[in-house]
Write a protein that holds these residues in place. Structure first.
Motif, short mmCIF file in Angstrom:
data_model
loop_
_atom_site.label_atom_id
_atom_site.label_comp_id
_atom_site.label_asym_id
_atom_site.label_seq_id
_atom_site.Cartn_x
_atom_site.Cartn_y
_atom_site.Cartn_z
N ALA A 88 33.70 40.69 33.20
CA ALA A 88 32.57 41.49 33.87
C ALA A 88 31.59 42.50 33.14
O ALA A 88 30.62 42.63 33.63
N ALA A 92 27.29 41.92 33.14
CA ALA A 92 26.61 43.38 34.13
C ALA A 92 25.86 43.27 32.70
O ALA A 92 25.65 44.39 31.29
N TYR A 101 25.58 39.21 27.23
CA TYR A 101 25.71 39.38 28.78
C TYR A 101 25.13 37.63 28.66
O TYR A 101 26.24 36.81 29.14
N ARG A 105 28.10 34.97 30.87
CA ARG A 105 28.05 34.39 32.00
C ARG A 105 28.10 32.75 31.56
O ARG A 105 28.58 32.22 32.75
N ALA A 151 30.90 41.43 38.04
CA ALA A 151 29.32 41.72 37.60
C ALA A 151 28.67 42.71 38.02
O ALA A 151 27.71 43.43 37.67
#
Length: 256
Positions: A88, A92, A101, A105, A151
């Protein structure tokens, strides 16, 4: 004044119309049929009737399997939440660089795209039948399901403390440790408790493919038409889930 309110009202009407159209299109494609449900209600009633009265003659076995299911959920939640909070940080936007990121994801999206039973079957083939495979499946599944929520909880914190620390030259680690985590901690704890509740229910399903817990016993009872034993297990699962739900609600109330 009327013109000022006409645009939002028009958007609302259009939005509702699109939502209704999407629902009807989906219901037609998925062959959703209330009439067929009504026709099958009699068979459902007969099935439920065969389950009564519950047979608690194997209560010792049920309690042992419920205990194993609970232990699986505890270990899977601890490991899953621990790994989820690590990923997470990378998912974020207010903490990680862009490349990290998107990597985090995409990783979580991939995990969420895999059904829990498929993940469980992969680990059953890797480590064999038993609760260990179920724990590994829950751990990986938890990363995908709760990592995204963790996140987003970090992204939703108040930026005031972050800006204040940045203005005095605080490092990224210090900002995360003293500005982001303290604000997000109540939500992270609450989400972890919700994850635990879900893992308890999920552990009963993972047993269907031999990944430990009470799920295999449920399948065996169905295959043997031992409906009284099946109902006894279902009632015990309901009691366990209710106790966990109430305990989690009390804890969440105290931390929020």
């Amino acid at each position: 004044m009327e013109k000022a309110f006409s645009i939002p009202r028009t958007r609302f009407v259009v939005g509702v119309a699109l939502a209704v159209g999407l629902f009807l299109w989906s219901a037609d494609g998925a062959q959703f049929d209330f009439l067929k449900l009504g026709e099958g209600a009699v068979n459902m009633g007969e099935f439920v009737g065969r389950m009564f009265p519950p047979d608690f003659s194997k209560i010792d076995t049920i309690l042992l399997l419920l205990l194993e299911t609970l232990q699986m959920a505890i270990v899977g939640t601890v490991l899953g939440a621990g790994l989820a909070i690590i990923i997470a940080f990378g998912a974020a936007t207010n903490i990680a660089p862009t490349w990290l990121y998107y990597l985090c994801r995409w990783t979580m999206n991939t995990i969420r795209a895999l059904p829990d039973l498929v993940i469980a079957l992969m680990f059953v083939s890797a480590v064999g039948l038993g609760p260990f495979a179920g724990i590994l499946a829950m751990t990986i599944g938890s990363i995908g399901s709760i990592g995204k929520v963790f996140a987003e909880a970090m992204e939703a914190v108040d930026r005031g403390p972050i800006v204040a620390m940045e203005s005095v030259g605080a490092s990224k680690r210090q900002i995360v440790q003293y500005a982001i985590l303290p604000q997000a901690l109540p939500l992270l704890t609450s989400y972890t408790l919700l994850l635990f509740e879900g893992n308890v229910r999920g552990a009963t399903i993972l047993g269907l493919v031999g990944a430990g817990g009470i799920g295999l016993e449920l399948t065996t009872a169905i295959n043997r038409y031992d409906y009284g034993h099946l109902l006894a297990m279902v009632l015990c699962i309901i009691v366990l889930v209710t106790i966990i739900d109430q305990a989690s609600a009390i804890i969440r109330k105290k931390i929020t």
